[in-house]
Design an enzyme around this catalytic site. Structure first.
Site, PDB file in Angstrom:
ATOM      1  N   ARG A 221      -7.136  28.252   9.554  1.00 21.59           N
ATOM      2  CA  ARG A 221      -6.025  28.232  10.537  1.00 21.59           C
ATOM      3  C   ARG A 221      -5.835  29.570  11.254  1.00 21.59           C
ATOM      4  NH1 ARG A 221      -0.275  28.464   7.225  1.00 21.59           N
ATOM      5  NH2 ARG A 221      -0.781  30.282   5.945  1.00 21.59           N
TER       6      ARG A 221
ATOM      7  N   HIS B 135      -1.258  20.184   8.271  1.00 20.76           N
ATOM      8  CA  HIS B 135       0.091  20.581   7.818  1.00 20.76           C
ATOM      9  C   HIS B 135       1.119  20.355   8.949  1.00 20.76           C
ATOM     10  CE1 HIS B 135       3.272  23.325   6.476  1.00 20.76           C
ATOM     11  NE2 HIS B 135       2.598  23.703   5.433  1.00 20.76           N
TER      12      HIS B 135
ATOM     13  N   ARG C 233       3.311  29.162  13.528  1.00 20.39           N
ATOM     14  CA  ARG C 233       4.375  28.453  12.785  1.00 20.39           C
ATOM     15  C   ARG C 233       4.768  27.177  13.545  1.00 20.39           C
ATOM     16  NH1 ARG C 233       5.325  28.494   7.926  1.00 20.39           N
ATOM     17  NH2 ARG C 233       5.558  30.754   7.846  1.00 20.39           N
TER      18      ARG C 233
ATOM     19  N   ASP D   2      10.240  20.842  -1.347  1.00 17.28           N
ATOM     20  CA  ASP D   2       8.839  21.244  -1.245  1.00 17.28           C
ATOM     21  C   ASP D   2       8.076  20.454  -2.309  1.00 17.28           C
ATOM     22  OD1 ASP D   2       7.134  24.497  -1.164  1.00 17.28           O
ATOM     23  OD2 ASP D   2       6.458  22.426  -0.803  1.00 17.28           O
TER      24      ASP D   2
ATOM     25  N   GLU E 187       2.853  16.261   5.495  1.00 21.39           N
ATOM     26  CA  GLU E 187       1.511  16.841   5.633  1.00 21.39           C
ATOM     27  C   GLU E 187       0.428  15.951   5.002  1.00 21.39           C
ATOM     28  OE1 GLU E 187       2.026  20.755   3.888  1.00 21.39           O
ATOM     29  OE2 GLU E 187       4.113  20.674   4.564  1.00 21.39           O
TER      30      GLU E 187
END
Ligand code: TA6
Length: 294
Positions: A98, A164, A72, A208, A267
């Protein structure tokens, strides 16, 4: 390859390997421009500190460093899809790159660190295409992160992607994001409604958004740190802007309840209508270039 072998084979005056968070191998770049740490797990940039400046990237205090888990913060490598799989919600969010361990390989000229990912039994079981991913990092006046995806099969495939990036900021109400004014975005919090805004982005709730058909560099102006982070890009037509705010932060186990105030995601992406098709034998390069604007 253990740390001793990694250092024997790949270390240089600016590159060494050491034990990182969770006792996992970390590549450390250090030169006159600053330093950057990269976990081999996920080819995941964990930190970038320009010389004489505050850290540029943010990592949660509650980040988890385990096989199969995404870290994270920093710069997760999302590939070959962004967010949920387009047609199968049982697939891992943000693809297969990832959460896997990458291999250190020789970097190309003028680049400082190169990592490679090829199909594994696990990845093949959920995405059967033949591919090769290469992430190359260069620590100069900017931190350059270059993701090259090669189609090693005999048929075209579609690939969404994102670097990201989670950025360290003073406080979420002290920043504005510039470069996406009057640009169409898909609002993931409002049934994918499409909209535009004329003003720079400020934050007073969860945001978002997938901005599409944009090749613009973004600026994160931080009045609290009195600095501007520039997020420039190549090979990317989407930019995602995300802050989870308090509700979503509390629902994520690897994200501190109040950590949303000290981060923002901008991102470098290809998603939705900007997903790319890579022809057999061809490559696609997605690059983010992070720097502090003087
Ligand atoms: O960055 C936008 C986003 O798609 C958000 O919707 C949020 O889910 C975030 O990615 C983090 O995703 P993750 O799978 O890492 O929790």
């Amino acid at each position: 390859m253990d740390l001793q072998e990694l250092n024997k084979r790949f270390s240089s005056p600016i590159l060494s390997f050491a034990e990182g968070p969770g006792g996992r191998p970390l590549a450390r770049l250090q030169n006159e421009y600053g330093s950057a740490d990269v976990a081999l797990h996920g080819a995941h940039v964990l930190s970038y500190e320009p010389a004489g400046n505050e850290p540029v990237l943010w990592v949660s205090q509650k980040a988890i460093y385990e096989d199969g888990k995404a870290i994270r913060g920093g710069i997760p490598v999302c590939w070959p899809w962004f967010a949920d799989h387009p047609s199968d919600s049982s697939m891992p969010a943000h693809g297969i790159a990832r959460t896997q361990s990458w291999k250190v390989i020789e970097p190309r000229a003028n680049r400082h660190l190169a990592l490679q990912l090829e199909p594994t039994d696990w990845s093949h079981s959920i995405w059967p295409e033949k591919f090769e991913l290469r992430l190359e990092i260069t620590l100069g006046p900017a931190l350059e992160i270059r993701l090259e995806a090669a189609n090693k099969s005999n048929r075209p495939f579609q690939a969404g992607a994102a670097l990201h990036s989670y950025f360290h900021i003073s406080r979420i109400n002290a920043i504005t994001v510039h470069g996406l004014e009057n640009t169409t975005f898909i609002d993931k919090l409002d049934n994918d409604r499409e909209a535009q805004e004329a003003d720079p982005i400020s934050f007073d709730r969860e945001i978002d958004r997938i901005y599409v058909e944009t090749e613009a560099a973004c600026l994160i102006r931080d009045a609290g740190l009195n600095r501007t982070i520039r997020v420039a890009k190549e090979g990317s037509r989407s930019t995602v802007v995300w802050n989870p705010w308090i509700g979503k932060a509390r629902r994520m186990g690897d994200f501190g309840d109040d950590e949303y105030v000290s981060m923002v995601c901008v991102e470098t992406t290809n998603a939705e209508r900007d997903v790319v098709t890579i022809q057999p034998g061809e490559n696609h390069v997605l690059m983010a270039r992070l720097s502090i604007d003087s």
